[in-house]
Structure formats: structure tokens, C-alpha cells
Design a protein around this motif. Structure first.
Motif, PDB file in Angstrom:
ATOM      1  N   LYS A  48       1.222  17.056   5.516  1.00 32.36           N
ATOM      2  CA  LYS A  48       0.347  17.488   6.622  1.00 32.36           C
ATOM      3  C   LYS A  48       0.209  16.386   7.670  1.00 32.36           C
ATOM      4  O   LYS A  48       0.219  16.650   8.878  1.00 32.36           O
ATOM      5  N   ASN A  49       0.097  15.127   7.207  1.00 36.43           N
ATOM      6  CA  ASN A  49       0.003  14.004   8.141  1.00 36.43           C
ATOM      7  C   ASN A  49       1.284  13.861   8.965  1.00 36.43           C
ATOM      8  O   ASN A  49       1.235  13.609  10.173  1.00 36.43           O
ATOM      9  N   LEU A 102      -1.647   3.548   7.741  1.00 35.62           N
ATOM     10  CA  LEU A 102      -1.028   4.361   6.685  1.00 35.62           C
ATOM     11  C   LEU A 102       0.496   4.345   6.775  1.00 35.62           C
ATOM     12  O   LEU A 102       1.163   5.322   6.438  1.00 35.62           O
ATOM     13  N   SER A 103       1.053   3.223   7.225  1.00 42.65           N
ATOM     14  CA  SER A 103       2.495   3.141   7.408  1.00 42.65           C
ATOM     15  C   SER A 103       3.005   1.804   6.869  1.00 42.65           C
ATOM     16  O   SER A 103       2.316   1.117   6.126  1.00 42.65           O
ATOM     17  N   GLY A 152       2.538  -1.060   2.645  1.00 43.68           N
ATOM     18  CA  GLY A 152       3.903  -1.422   2.289  1.00 43.68           C
ATOM     19  C   GLY A 152       3.967  -2.353   1.096  1.00 43.68           C
ATOM     20  O   GLY A 152       3.279  -2.174   0.094  1.00 43.68           O
ATOM     21  N   ASN A 153       4.779  -3.403   1.231  1.00 40.66           N
ATOM     22  CA  ASN A 153       4.984  -4.356   0.139  1.00 40.66           C
ATOM     23  C   ASN A 153       4.067  -5.576   0.237  1.00 40.66           C
ATOM     24  O   ASN A 153       4.221  -6.522  -0.542  1.00 40.66           O
ATOM     25  N   TYR A 165       7.081   7.640   3.314  1.00 43.62           N
ATOM     26  CA  TYR A 165       5.668   7.512   3.689  1.00 43.62           C
ATOM     27  C   TYR A 165       4.733   7.746   2.499  1.00 43.62           C
ATOM     28  O   TYR A 165       3.569   7.350   2.529  1.00 43.62           O
ATOM     29  N   MET A 166       5.247   8.397   1.475  1.00 42.21           N
ATOM     30  CA  MET A 166       4.439   8.638   0.274  1.00 42.21           C
ATOM     31  C   MET A 166       4.374   7.416  -0.637  1.00 42.21           C
ATOM     32  O   MET A 166       3.332   7.116  -1.231  1.00 42.21           O
ATOM     33  N   ARG A 167       5.487   6.669  -0.745  1.00 42.29           N
ATOM     34  CA  ARG A 167       5.631   5.610  -1.745  1.00 42.29           C
ATOM     35  C   ARG A 167       4.473   4.607  -1.778  1.00 42.29           C
ATOM     36  O   ARG A 167       3.999   4.246  -2.864  1.00 42.29           O
TER      37      ARG A 167
END
Length: 287
Positions: A163-164, A38-39, A66-67, A183-185
Motif C-alpha cells: 500500500k505504501n 522508511l527507506s 537499512g543496514n 522495501y520490506m526487508r
């Protein structure tokens, strides 16, 4: 002088691999950075500026994060991700490297060291995952349901980015708007949840101790004492099962060590590499 900075994509194993390459003409050492679950490369944003001053740095976005691509044909296993990174480094002309992996990226780093030990000079494992078993068969079967990716999306939305972040960072004051949006994008597009569905389906278990025992690569393990995601006990087990390893523990630090302790992480990495270079020089002098 500012190091040349290349951003690019490579088609590897049927998926689009995004990378950032910071060239340092004064260095012969290349570091390959692999982020966690998740990163993305964003998680190394405080560490890269320090590393690139002394080394060549390649930071990779693991698919589907990511991308990088979110292909629904790609095999999202650790072994395939490891092989994809190996192929990327070969396409970039990198003949050997120091691999630095955070969380899930640490487990993929261990897979690379296991699969291709001649490529990996050293491994730095930042709160690396370890000893996780494969998903339960019922969950793997459920992942074939056509709407399963929406269940994944709803589950992640319920926990939420804030929260994460609060769960992975010990010092809550570090959580600011830049960190939150960074981290949301990646989760603003639905395609990532189809990739995550395949990751749940394809992810094999972490390397068992029998395979860890076969890894001869020198490993530096860096852990946060208050890590709630991958507890320090996992770090101690890895330290025991990796023959050539050293364990460093940061007090008052959580899971996101590249964000929380970038300067200290950098210094430990540099010392780890310098000691290796000193040993090589002495060996050459003896011959």
C-alpha cells in the motif's frame, strides 16, 4: 572498467553507520546520497549505476534504517543525523561534496548545508520534506511507554509495504517482486521499531524559512507532479525560500523519483554539476 565498490560500517555518535562507496578515479567530485523515511540506499538502486560512471558516490543508510545500527542510545534528530553524515565523510577523506537527498533525506541535506556550508558544493533535493512541525507533545510522551515500539510496528503493518509503494509510485507497473522485497526487508527485525520510536521522539521540526533564507548553497529541486507524500506545493515553497534554487517538475511522476525517473534525474544532476564546473573555470580564467 568497473569502479571499486566499498561497503563498510563506521561507529559514529554511538551508532553504526552503514555506507556504500563507489570510487571513480577519473572524477574529483563526490556525491553523497541520503534516502528518505522508511527507506534505505536501496531506493537509489537505479540511480547509482548512472552516477558512479562519472562521479565518486557515497550512499548512506540513515539509522535506524537499512543496514545501519538501531541503537537505543542514539539521538535520532535531523541535526544529529546531519552531523553523523558530516563525520562519516570526514572519516572517508571527503573534503567537499554534492549532497543528494530524497524526501526526509532532503531535509537532512538542508541541515548539512545549514550547519556546514563549506562542505556542501551543491544540493539536489528530490521531493524533499519541508515545513513539517515536530510531533505533538502527547505522541512524544507516549513514546516513553515500554511497549510503544509495538504500536509503531502494528501501525506500519496495517498500512503495509504494498500500500505504501502504491502511494509513492505513479506508474504502478513499476512495483515488482524485487521492489516489494527490497522495501520490506528492513522491517523484518523488531529493533528498527525501537529506533523509529526514538525518531518520533527526537525529530525536531523541519528548518523554518528564516534558516532556509540563510542557506547560500545552490539547490536543484526535482519533484513529481503527482507526489502524494510531499506535494509539489512544498517544492514551490522551498524554491521560494531557498535563495539559489531551481525547480524541475516531472509529469506523471509520484514521490519516488529516483525509482521512477532515474535517467532524467541523472541528466539534471549532471547538468547542474557541469554548470557549476563551467562557472568555476570561467572565474579562474578571469583571475
Amino acid at each position: 572498467m568497473e569502479s571499486p565498490h566499498y561497503k563498510g560500517h563506521q561507529q559514529i555518535n554511538g551508532n553504526d553507520l552503514y555506507y556504500e562507496y563507489y570510487k571513480n578515479e577519473a572524477s574529483t567530485i563526490t556525491l553523497v546520497l541520503i534516502h528518505g523515511f522508511l527507506s534505505s540506499s536501496f531506493s537509489f538502486r537505479r540511480l547509482i549505476p548512472l552516477l558512479k560512471e562519472e562521479y565518486n558516490v557515497v550512499s548512506v543508510d540513515l539509522p535506524p534504517f537499512g543496514n545501519s545500527g538501531k541503537s537505543t542510545q542514539f539521538i535520532y534528530s535531523y541535526e544529529n543525523m546531519a552531523k553523523s553524515i558530516i563525520e562519516l565523510t570526514q572519516k572517508l577523506g571527503v573534503k567537499e561534496f554534492v549532497v543528494i537527498g530524497h524526501s526526509m533525506g532532503g531535509q537532512i541535506s538542508l541541515n548539512i548545508a545549514y550547519l556546514q556550508p563549506d562542505l556542501v558544493k551543491r544540493a539536489v533535493l528530490l521531493c524533499s520534506s519541508g515545513y513539517l512541525e515536530r510531533s505533538k507533545q502527547s505522541l512524544i510522551l507516549a513514546s516513553y511507554l515500554p511497549f510503544f515500539h509495538l504500536i509503531v510496528k502494528r501501525h506500519l503493518a496495517r498500512s503495509g509495504v504494498l500500500k505504501n509503494l502504491q502511494n509513492v509510485v505513479y506508474n504502478q507497473s513499476l512495483i515488482d517482486e524485487e521492489m516489494f522485497h527490497g522495501y520490506m526487508r528492513p522491517f523484518l527485525e523488531d529493533d528498527i521499531f525501537k529506533g523509529l520510536t526514538r525518531l518520533i521522539r527526537h525529530r525536531e521540526g523541519d528548518l523554518p524559512k528564516e534558516k532556509l533564507h540563510q542557506i547560500n548553497t545552490p539547490c536543484l529541486l526535482i519533484w513529481g507532479e503527482q507526489d502524494k507524500v510531499v506535494p509539489l506545493q512544498i517544492g514551490k515553497r522551498l524554491h521560494h525560500d531557498l535563495k539559489h534554487s531551481n525547480l524541475i517538475v516531472f509529469e506523471e511522476t509520484g514521490h519516488l523519483v529516483p525509482e521512477e525517473r532515474p535517467e532524467e534525474v541523472f541528466l539534471h544532476i549532471r547538468n547542474f554539476i557541469v554548470n557549476d564546473e563551467d562557472a568555476t573555470i570561467k572565474a579562474n580564467e578571469l583571475h
